[in-house]
Write a protein that holds these residues in place. Structure first.
Motif, PDB file in Angstrom:
ATOM      1  N   THR A 257       0.841  -1.196   0.000  1.00 13.33           N
ATOM      2  CA  THR A 257       0.000   0.000   0.000  1.00 13.33           C
ATOM      3  C   THR A 257       0.876   1.245   0.000  1.00 13.33           C
ATOM      4  N   MET A 258       0.281   2.372  -0.332  1.00 10.05           N
ATOM      5  CA  MET A 258       1.052   3.615  -0.359  1.00 10.05           C
ATOM      6  C   MET A 258       0.252   4.769   0.219  1.00 10.05           C
ATOM      7  N   VAL A 259       0.982   5.692   0.816  1.00  7.14           N
ATOM      8  CA  VAL A 259       0.438   6.975   1.250  1.00  7.14           C
ATOM      9  C   VAL A 259       0.868   7.998   0.214  1.00  7.14           C
ATOM     10  N   ILE A 260      -0.075   8.578  -0.503  1.00 11.21           N
ATOM     11  CA  ILE A 260       0.257   9.588  -1.507  1.00 11.21           C
ATOM     12  C   ILE A 260       0.334  10.940  -0.811  1.00 11.21           C
ATOM     13  N   ARG A 261       1.512  11.547  -0.842  1.00 11.61           N
ATOM     14  CA  ARG A 261       1.721  12.819  -0.170  1.00 11.61           C
ATOM     15  C   ARG A 261       1.137  13.967  -0.997  1.00 11.61           C
ATOM     16  N   PRO A 262       0.971  15.150  -0.402  1.00 11.78           N
ATOM     17  CA  PRO A 262       0.325  16.249  -1.128  1.00 11.78           C
ATOM     18  C   PRO A 262       0.946  16.561  -2.490  1.00 11.78           C
ATOM     19  N   THR A 263       2.274  16.512  -2.602  1.00  8.10           N
ATOM     20  CA  THR A 263       2.903  16.808  -3.898  1.00  8.10           C
ATOM     21  C   THR A 263       2.493  15.786  -4.939  1.00  8.10           C
ATOM     22  N   GLY A 264       2.486  14.509  -4.558  1.00  4.47           N
ATOM     23  CA  GLY A 264       2.064  13.468  -5.490  1.00  4.47           C
ATOM     24  C   GLY A 264       0.581  13.521  -5.780  1.00  4.47           C
ATOM     25  N   TYR A 265      -0.213  13.812  -4.745  1.00  2.00           N
ATOM     26  CA  TYR A 265      -1.655  13.840  -4.946  1.00  2.00           C
ATOM     27  C   TYR A 265      -2.071  15.020  -5.816  1.00  2.00           C
ATOM     28  N   ALA A 266      -1.319  16.119  -5.733  1.00  3.14           N
ATOM     29  CA  ALA A 266      -1.619  17.270  -6.588  1.00  3.14           C
ATOM     30  C   ALA A 266      -1.469  16.899  -8.062  1.00  3.14           C
ATOM     31  N   LEU A 267      -0.471  16.067  -8.383  1.00  5.22           N
ATOM     32  CA  LEU A 267      -0.319  15.602  -9.758  1.00  5.22           C
ATOM     33  C   LEU A 267      -1.520  14.754 -10.166  1.00  5.22           C
ATOM     34  N   TRP A 268      -1.933  13.837  -9.283  1.00  2.12           N
ATOM     35  CA  TRP A 268      -3.089  12.999  -9.580  1.00  2.12           C
ATOM     36  C   TRP A 268      -4.354  13.835  -9.730  1.00  2.12           C
ATOM     37  N   GLU A 269      -4.519  14.835  -8.890  1.00  6.72           N
ATOM     38  CA  GLU A 269      -5.703  15.702  -8.988  1.00  6.72           C
ATOM     39  C   GLU A 269      -5.769  16.414 -10.333  1.00  6.72           C
ATOM     40  N   ARG A 270      -4.609  16.889 -10.810  1.00  4.84           N
ATOM     41  CA  ARG A 270      -4.586  17.559 -12.102  1.00  4.84           C
ATOM     42  C   ARG A 270      -4.957  16.567 -13.213  1.00  4.84           C
ATOM     43  N   MET A 271      -4.428  15.360 -13.139  1.00  2.62           N
ATOM     44  CA  MET A 271      -4.781  14.329 -14.113  1.00  2.62           C
ATOM     45  C   MET A 271      -6.273  14.032 -14.052  1.00  2.62           C
ATOM     46  N   GLN A 272      -6.758  13.851 -12.841  1.00  2.00           N
ATOM     47  CA  GLN A 272      -8.161  13.505 -12.635  1.00  2.00           C
ATOM     48  C   GLN A 272      -9.087  14.590 -13.178  1.00  2.00           C
ATOM     49  N   ARG A 273      -8.746  15.838 -12.909  1.00  2.00           N
ATOM     50  CA  ARG A 273      -9.601  16.953 -13.329  1.00  2.00           C
ATOM     51  C   ARG A 273      -9.704  17.031 -14.847  1.00  2.00           C
ATOM     52  N   ASP A 274      -8.566  16.918 -15.524  1.00  2.00           N
ATOM     53  CA  ASP A 274      -8.555  17.006 -16.979  1.00  2.00           C
ATOM     54  C   ASP A 274      -9.284  15.813 -17.596  1.00  2.00           C
ATOM     55  N   LEU A 275      -8.969  14.618 -17.104  1.00  2.00           N
ATOM     56  CA  LEU A 275      -9.614  13.422 -17.644  1.00  2.00           C
ATOM     57  C   LEU A 275     -11.112  13.412 -17.384  1.00  2.00           C
ATOM     58  N   ASP A 276     -11.513  13.891 -16.212  1.00  2.00           N
ATOM     59  CA  ASP A 276     -12.933  13.909 -15.885  1.00  2.00           C
ATOM     60  C   ASP A 276     -13.710  14.748 -16.892  1.00  2.00           C
ATOM     61  N   ASP A 277     -13.146  15.885 -17.283  1.00  3.44           N
ATOM     62  CA  ASP A 277     -13.799  16.725 -18.295  1.00  3.44           C
ATOM     63  C   ASP A 277     -13.893  15.984 -19.624  1.00  3.44           C
ATOM     64  N   ARG A 278     -12.824  15.314 -20.007  1.00  3.57           N
ATOM     65  CA  ARG A 278     -12.819  14.604 -21.287  1.00  3.57           C
ATOM     66  C   ARG A 278     -13.805  13.431 -21.271  1.00  3.57           C
ATOM     67  N   ILE A 279     -13.863  12.723 -20.166  1.00  2.00           N
ATOM     68  CA  ILE A 279     -14.780  11.592 -20.043  1.00  2.00           C
ATOM     69  C   ILE A 279     -16.234  12.065 -20.144  1.00  2.00           C
TER      70      ILE A 279
END
Length: 470
Positions: A36-58
């Motif tokens: 398992t992993m704990v995603i720290r704020p710096t890593g999660y910010a990258l995922w959030e940006r990915m998620q936000r862009d992909l969510d719009d496209r989906i």
């Protein structure tokens, strides 16, 4: 082990370099349970940006977000035999809860085809209900024997889309739309990662699908990473879960279905495709912070000038952050920004400011130049676009330089030691694929000679892309 603030060079030990970047750029930590992993704020910010862009496209592709349970009755998985067989080694099963043994074990979600189809069977009644397109942002659990942060973890975050259609053609077209217009464009235009889009062989196909299409990227060590997949499920799950509709002619028919997903593995791909010996290099279009304005030394109007620059850049649509922590050494702050891959640093100090300038440090090309205060906004916005394209061009050139066209199985295996190989699928075939698998080399996908995705695995002149994979 690298010294604090220093990374193991990629050329010395690429896996250690990767671990160093994840730790020192403060992206993630290992969780208390193995894998398992704990995603720290710096890593999660990258995922959030990915998620936000992909969510719009989906959503532009017609899907609506929903949420489905984490726990799935074990009997659901057994309704589609190939599916349960494919996932059985990875399942986490709950047998006790509330202080007693459960009447039926519960599987912790490895993927959601079964639970979603249980409800599709209730929601789909008529052709007027179709197409039905649902997306689920969720966590999943697949018990991982060889974990590596972001790449292979027991629990990870992802989205999984699931759709129902009236015809095979409509389902096929939608699966391709996701592959090309959602995932492909996102990875190219935002992540700056060139991907090969192709068809998986039956050996590599998703359990329960009739066709799996994939996006494969080359990492800096020459290995392949599967960045995302889009599946045609045919009518397999519809028949297992009785997802039927009344057609416009009045008959009863089974729905044709797709499923598709990308995960936090993309963060790992981002690190390994673009990172260098100084840490991350984040594409500007993705970067949570595109520009970091650093106060080198306070006094003489430096703080005020830095604040003005932040306001001007923000007004120009730039994601910008002010670092005025002058009680922390400037060098440490600059190294930290490099490790985290912030595309541009604006270094504001008394000496440059007296000359009406600031220093612009660009992470991707590694340049550092003085720029007049009045030209900063224009220089920065132009540099962000230039550096976005530069990252893509560099990754594409690396892939092309490390992909070899071969005509024999032995040559394919040799090429896969340092990069990828392309070989005619007719030359390789199922037997050749099995032989390569014995050497931990796999067929990443099949494409037509022009690079397009084939409609069938038995089309003439198909090329097999060969490599070692994460």
């Amino acid at each position: 082990m690298a010294k604090p603030g220093v990374l193991t060079p990629q050329s010395t030990d690429f896996p250690r370099w990767y671990q160093d970047v994840v730790a020192k750029a403060e992206l993630a930590d290992n969780g208390p349970v193995r894998g398992t992993m704990v995603i720290r704020p710096t890593g999660y910010a990258l995922w959030e940006r990915m998620q936000r862009d992909l969510d719009d496209r989906i959503k532009e592709a017609g899907a609506e977000n929903a949420y489905f349970p984490l726990f799935i009755p074990e009997s659901y998985l057994r309704r589609e035999a190939e599916h349960v067989e494919g996932f059985a080694p990875e399942l986490a099963v709950v047998t006790h809860a509330g202080g007693k043994q459960l009447e039926e074990p519960l599987v912790v979600r490895p993927t959601s085809e079964t639970i979603i189809n249980e409800f599709f069977s209730k929601w789909v009644q008529s052709y007027r209900d179709l197409p039905l397109k649902v997306n689920n942002w969720a966590n999943v659990v697949r018990w991982e024997m060889r974990p590596r942060l972001f790449l292979r973890t027991t629990e990870f975050l992802w989205q999984e889309g699931h759709t129902c259609h009236t015809t095979h053609d409509d389902a096929r077209d939608h699966a391709r739309e996701i592959l090309h217009d959602v995932y492909g464009d996102f990875m190219t235009d935002v992540l700056a990662i060139p991907v090969v889009k192709g068809r998986k062989t039956p050996r590599e196909r998703f359990a329960g699908a009739i066709n799996t299409m994939t996006l494969e990227a080359m990492m800096r060590d020459g290995k392949a990473l599967q960045m995302g997949t889009s599946h045609e499920l045919g009518q397999n799950f519809a028949k297992a879960f009785d997802v039927q509709f009344t057609s416009d002619s009045g008959g009863r028919e089974y729905a044709w279905q797709t499923s598709w997903g990308v995960s936090t593995r993309m963060v790992g791909g981002l690190i390994m495709c673009h990172g260098d010996d100084n840490g991350l290099r984040v594409p500007p279009r993705l970067a949570p912070v595109q520009v970091l304005v650093i106060v080198v030394k306070d006094g003489d109007g430096v703080g005020e000038a830095a604040t003005r620059l932040v306001g001007e850049l923000r007004a120009a649509g730039v994601r910008v952050k002010l670092d005025d922590r002058t009680d922390t050494p400037f060098g440490r702050r600059a190294v930290d920004a490099e490790l985290k891959g912030i595309p541009i640093r604006l270094e504001v100090g008394p000496r440059d400011l007296a000359d009406g300038k600031v220093t612009v440090a660009r992470r991707i090309p590694g340049t550092k130049d003085p720029v007049a205060l009045g030209a900063v906004v224009g220089e920065v916005t132009a540099a962000l676009e230039t550096d976005q394209q530069a990252l893509y061009d560099e990754a594409l050139a690396r892939r092309e330089a490390n992909t070899t066209d071969v005509t024999t199985i032995d040559a394919a295996a040799a090429a896969a030691a340092t990069g990828w190989a392309r070989i005619p699928w007719a030359t390789l075939g199922d037997a050749g694929e099995a032989k390569l698998a014995e050497q931990a080399v796999s067929v990443r996908c099949l494409t037509r000679p022009d690079g397009s995705v084939p409609d069938a695995g038995d089309e003439p002149d198909l090329l097999a892309w060969i490599g070692r994979a994460y």
